[in-house]
Design a protein around this motif. Structure first.
Motif, short mmCIF file in Angstrom:
data_model
loop_
_atom_site.label_atom_id
_atom_site.label_comp_id
_atom_site.label_asym_id
_atom_site.label_seq_id
_atom_site.Cartn_x
_atom_site.Cartn_y
_atom_site.Cartn_z
N ASP A 172 1.58 6.76 -6.24
CA ASP A 172 0.70 7.74 -6.52
C ASP A 172 0.99 9.08 -6.57
O ASP A 172 0.64 9.73 -7.84
CB ASP A 172 -0.82 7.15 -6.28
N VAL A 173 2.03 9.47 -5.32
CA VAL A 173 1.68 11.03 -4.80
C VAL A 173 3.11 11.46 -6.21
O VAL A 173 3.34 12.44 -6.37
CB VAL A 173 2.97 11.13 -3.96
N LYS A 174 4.63 10.33 -7.16
CA LYS A 174 5.17 10.12 -8.07
C LYS A 174 4.00 10.47 -9.45
O LYS A 174 4.57 12.08 -10.01
CB LYS A 174 6.04 9.41 -8.33
N ASP A 175 2.90 10.31 -9.24
CA ASP A 175 2.44 10.24 -10.57
C ASP A 175 1.42 11.89 -10.41
O ASP A 175 2.49 12.50 -11.81
CB ASP A 175 1.40 9.51 -10.96
N LYS A 202 0.85 -1.26 -0.25
CA LYS A 202 -0.24 0.14 -0.16
C LYS A 202 0.68 1.16 -0.55
O LYS A 202 0.36 2.19 -0.42
CB LYS A 202 -0.94 -0.52 1.10
N ALA A 203 2.52 1.25 0.91
CA ALA A 203 2.84 2.10 0.61
C ALA A 203 3.57 2.64 -0.49
O ALA A 203 3.45 3.51 -0.94
CB ALA A 203 4.05 2.48 1.62
N ALA A 204 3.72 1.76 -1.08
CA ALA A 204 4.74 1.18 -2.61
C ALA A 204 3.50 1.99 -3.48
O ALA A 204 3.88 2.42 -4.58
CB ALA A 204 5.30 0.46 -3.09
N SER A 252 2.51 14.71 -13.19
CA SER A 252 1.14 15.27 -14.29
C SER A 252 1.34 17.12 -13.53
O SER A 252 0.94 17.94 -14.42
CB SER A 252 0.01 14.71 -13.24
N LEU A 253 2.03 17.14 -12.48
CA LEU A 253 1.83 18.47 -12.71
C LEU A 253 3.17 19.09 -13.11
O LEU A 253 2.75 20.63 -13.22
CB LEU A 253 1.93 18.91 -10.34
#
Length: 76
Positions: A39-42, A32-34, A46-47
């Motif tokens: 998700d944070v990296k994606d 889940k952490a990975a 995107s930002l």
């Protein structure tokens, strides 16, 4: 003596099952952490892409008519 050995084997089996269950749960949390890290990296990627696109739009040279229109509106 036989009962003592059986008790020791039982306790060892209980510890082994508890350890296996703990490792299983820890592995699930790690997955889940990975996934959250991905998700944070994606989202950050995107930002960064959106920011680069906005910067490219800002850096685009303006035509003379665009500049004059902005001056007339008072936006320049």
């Amino acid at each position: 003596m036989n009962t003592a050995n059986l008790a020791i084997v039982g306790v060892m089996a209980l510890v082994a099952v508890a350890s296996a269950f703990g490792l299983y749960r820890a592995g699930g949390k790690s997955q889940k952490a990975a996934t959250a890290d991905q998700d944070v990296k994606d989202a950050q990627d995107s930002l960064n892409r959106a920011s680069a696109m906005a910067q490219a739009e800002t850096d685009k040279p303006a035509t003379e008519s665009d500049v004059l229109a902005r001056l007339n509106r008072g936006d320049a």
